[in-house]
Design a protein around this motif. Structure first.
Motif, short mmCIF file in Angstrom:
data_model
loop_
_atom_site.label_atom_id
_atom_site.label_comp_id
_atom_site.label_asym_id
_atom_site.label_seq_id
_atom_site.Cartn_x
_atom_site.Cartn_y
_atom_site.Cartn_z
N PHE A 122 0.82 -1.21 0.00
CA PHE A 122 0.00 0.00 0.00
C PHE A 122 0.86 1.26 0.00
N VAL A 123 1.90 1.29 0.83
CA VAL A 123 2.74 2.48 0.91
C VAL A 123 3.52 2.67 -0.39
N ALA A 124 3.98 1.58 -0.98
CA ALA A 124 4.66 1.67 -2.28
C ALA A 124 3.69 2.23 -3.33
N GLY A 125 2.44 1.76 -3.28
CA GLY A 125 1.43 2.28 -4.20
C GLY A 125 1.16 3.76 -3.98
N ALA A 126 1.19 4.19 -2.72
CA ALA A 126 0.99 5.61 -2.41
C ALA A 126 2.14 6.45 -2.97
N LEU A 127 3.36 5.92 -2.91
CA LEU A 127 4.51 6.64 -3.47
C LEU A 127 4.39 6.77 -4.98
N VAL A 128 3.94 5.71 -5.64
CA VAL A 128 3.73 5.78 -7.09
C VAL A 128 2.69 6.85 -7.42
N THR A 129 1.60 6.87 -6.65
CA THR A 129 0.56 7.88 -6.84
C THR A 129 1.12 9.28 -6.63
N PHE A 130 1.95 9.44 -5.61
CA PHE A 130 2.55 10.75 -5.31
C PHE A 130 3.35 11.27 -6.50
N TYR A 131 4.28 10.46 -6.99
CA TYR A 131 5.16 10.93 -8.07
C TYR A 131 4.40 11.12 -9.38
N ARG A 132 3.38 10.32 -9.60
CA ARG A 132 2.57 10.51 -10.81
C ARG A 132 1.79 11.82 -10.75
N ASN A 133 1.23 12.14 -9.59
CA ASN A 133 0.41 13.34 -9.46
C ASN A 133 1.23 14.62 -9.35
N VAL A 134 2.49 14.51 -8.90
CA VAL A 134 3.33 15.71 -8.81
C VAL A 134 3.49 16.34 -10.19
N ARG A 135 3.68 15.52 -11.22
CA ARG A 135 3.78 16.04 -12.60
C ARG A 135 2.48 16.70 -13.02
N LYS A 136 1.38 16.11 -12.62
CA LYS A 136 0.07 16.64 -12.96
C LYS A 136 -0.19 17.99 -12.31
N ARG A 137 0.40 18.22 -11.15
CA ARG A 137 0.12 19.42 -10.37
C ARG A 137 0.71 20.69 -10.98
N THR A 138 1.65 20.55 -11.91
CA THR A 138 2.17 21.74 -12.59
C THR A 138 1.10 22.40 -13.44
N GLU A 139 0.02 21.66 -13.74
CA GLU A 139 -1.09 22.23 -14.49
C GLU A 139 -2.07 22.99 -13.59
N HIS A 140 -1.88 22.92 -12.29
CA HIS A 140 -2.86 23.50 -11.37
C HIS A 140 -2.28 24.53 -10.40
N PHE A 141 -0.96 24.45 -10.12
CA PHE A 141 -0.39 25.32 -9.09
C PHE A 141 0.80 26.10 -9.63
N SER A 142 0.99 27.30 -9.09
CA SER A 142 2.12 28.14 -9.51
C SER A 142 3.22 28.17 -8.46
N SER A 143 3.01 27.46 -7.36
CA SER A 143 3.99 27.40 -6.28
C SER A 143 4.65 26.04 -6.25
N SER A 144 5.98 26.02 -6.25
CA SER A 144 6.69 24.74 -6.23
C SER A 144 6.43 24.01 -4.92
N GLU A 145 6.19 24.75 -3.84
CA GLU A 145 5.90 24.12 -2.55
C GLU A 145 4.58 23.35 -2.61
N LEU A 146 3.59 23.91 -3.30
CA LEU A 146 2.32 23.21 -3.45
C LEU A 146 2.42 22.07 -4.44
N ILE A 147 3.30 22.19 -5.41
CA ILE A 147 3.48 21.12 -6.39
C ILE A 147 4.20 19.93 -5.77
N ASP A 148 5.29 20.20 -5.06
CA ASP A 148 6.11 19.12 -4.53
C ASP A 148 5.51 18.46 -3.29
#
Length: 382
Positions: free
Chosen positions: A148-174
Motif C-alpha cells: 500500500f505504501v509503495a502504491g501511495a509513493l507511485v501515486t505521489f510521483y505521478r500526481n506531482v507532474r500533474k500538479r504543474t497544471e494547477h499550481f504556480s507554487s513549487s511548494e504546493l506542487i512538490d
C-alpha cells in the motif's frame, strides 16, 4: 518506560487529530489524516496493553491488533490521493482498498464473538498465542503494508507532474512533507517486517527489538505534528469551486472535442487571460492556483488549462512564472529599488522561495539573477 512513551504518543495523537478536525481548509485531507492518526493511537493503545499483559484482564481487546493495522494502507493511499490530486473526489471504487480489512474481520468474527472465558483460555496458552501471532494473517499484513505504501509513493510521483497544471507554487506542487512522510512510513514498515521475522525465528539481538520498534510510530506522530505546525502549506489548499454556470458552456464543439473549446473561444480565453495578467497581476499571489484564476475569469479550469497548454505552449506553473520573471526584471532594474535585495524583490513578484526563483530564472533566462541584473545595469551606464 516503553509504556510511558507509547501513552505520550497516544495523548499527542489525540491533540493532533483534534487540531486537524478543526482546521477549515481542505477538510477531506484533514479528516483522512485525522482518521489515520486515530488508528495509530488505537494501535499504540493495544501495544501498551500487550506490553503490560493486560489482554488477560481485558480479553475483548485481544486480536484487535490483527485487524486495526489493515486500515493503515487504505488511509495512506487515500491521504496521498486527496493531497496530490487536484481533481480528487471520494468515490465508491476507493472502498475496494478496504477488502483486506473486511476479509480479516469476517475470519476473526468468531473469535470476537466468543466469550471472555473462551478468549482467556486461548490467551493463557503462551505457545499457541506465539504461534498464532506470527501466523499467516500477520505475515500477510506486513506485505500489505509495504504494498500500500509503495502504491501511495507511485501515486505521489505521478500526481506531482500533474500538479504543474494547477499550481504556480513549487511548494504546493512538490508537497515535500508528504513525500518525506511516505518514505519514512515505508522505512518503518520495512523495519517492522525485519522485526517481525526476527521475533518469529528468534534471531539473536534482533528478536528483542519488539515491541520497542513501535516507538518509531510515536516519533512519526510527533514529526507530523511538527510539520503541520511549522510548514506554511502542510496540506494543500482545496481548489476553488468552479462557476456553476460556466461561460460559453453552450458553444459548439469544433476543434477540441473532449474539452468543448472552439477556435474562437480558445482565442477569446487567451486574450482575456493575457489582459488579466497584465492589468490585475494575479501572479503576485505566490500561491495562485489554476482554479482561482479560472474562477476570476468565470470559466471552467479545464478550459483555461487547455488554452494555456495549446495557445501559450506551457503548463500553468511555467505560464505564471514567466510573468513573475518579467515583473522581477522590471522591478530589479528600477533605480528606486537598488536598496532592495534580489530575493526580496523576487518574493514581492510572486516567488515564494529562493530555490524556485533561481531555478525558474536560470531555465528561462540562461543565467543567474545576479549576473542578469549586473550586466543590465552595466549596459545602461554605457
Amino acid at each position: 518506560m516503553i509504556t510511558a512513551i507509547l501513552l505520550s504518543g497516544i495523548i499527542q495523537g489525540g491533540f493532533l487529530a483534534l487540531m486537524l478536525l478543526r482546521k477549515p481548509s481542505n477538510q477531506v485531507a484533514n479528516r483522512i489524516l485525522a482518521a489515520l492518526i486515530l488508528v495509530l493511537m488505537g494501535h499504540l493503545l493495544l501495544v501498551a496493553l500487550d506490553v503490560k499483559d493486560l489482554f488477560l484482564v481485558y480479553p475483548h481487546f485481544s486480536r484487535l491488533s490483527w485487524l486495526l493495522p489493515l486500515l493503515y494502507g487504505p488511509l495512506i493511499v487515500l491521504l496521498t490521493q486527496s493531497i496530490t490530486d487536484p481533481d480528487f473526489r471520494l468515490r465508491p471504487s476507493q472502498g475496494l482498498s478496504l477488502l483486506p480489512f473486511v476479509v480479516y474481520f469476517v475470519i476473526l468474527l468468531p473469535y470476537f464473538a466468543s466469550s471472555a472465558a473462551d478468549k482467556l483460555a486461548c490467551l493463557s496458552n503462551a505457545h499457541l498465542v506465539a504461534q498464532q501471532d506470527f501466523g499467516w494473517m500477520n505475515t500477510l499484513t506486513n506485505y500489505l503494508h509495504v504494498g500500500f505504501v509503495a502504491g501511495a509513493l507511485v501515486t505521489f510521483y505521478r500526481n506531482v507532474r500533474k500538479r504543474t497544471e494547477h499550481f504556480s507554487s513549487s511548494e504546493l506542487i512538490d508537497v515535500r512533507w508528504l513525500k518525506e512522510f511516505l518514505w519514512i512510513v515505508l522505512s518503518v514498515m520495512l523495519f517492522s517486517v525485519i522485526t517481525f521475522y526476527a521475533r518469529k525465528y528468534r534471531i539473536t539481538y534482533l528478536s528483542g527489538i519488539y515491541p520497542a520498534h513501535f516507538l518509531l510510530v510515536v516519533v512519526l506522530v510527533y514529526w507530523i505534528a511538527f510539520k503541520l505546525l511549522h510548514e506554511k502549506a502542510a496540506l494543500t489548499p482545496a481548489p476553488a469551486t468552479e462557476p456553476a454556470h460556466p461561460a460559453h458552456e453552450t458553444e459548439p464543439v469544433v476543434k477540441y472535442a473532449k474539452s468543448g473549446i472552439t477556435d474562437a473561444l480558445s482565442d477569446d480565453i487567451a486574450q482575456r487571460v493575457t489582459t488579466l495578467m497584465h492589468s490585475e497581476k494575479p501572479y503576485l499571489d505566490n500561491n495562485l492556483t489554476l482554479a482561482e484564476l479560472a474562477a476570476r475569469m468565470d470559466i471552467p479550469r479545464h478550459q483555461l488549462s487547455q488554452v494555456i497548454n495549446t495557445a501559450f505552449g506551457v503548463n500553468f506553473f511555467e505560464f505564471v512564472n514567466q510573468y513573475r520573471l518579467q515583473e522581477f526584471k522590471i522591478q530589479a532594474l528600477d533605480p528606486s529599488n537598488q536598496h532592495l535585495s534580489l530575493l526580496g524583490i523576487a518574493l514581492e513578484c510572486g516567488f515564494n522561495s529562493k530555490a524556485t526563483f533561481n531555478q525558474a530564472f536560470k531555465k528561462l533566462e540562461g543565467t543567474t539573477p545576479s549576473d542578469f541584473v549586473k550586466k543590465s545595469r552595466e549596459n545602461v551606464l554605457k
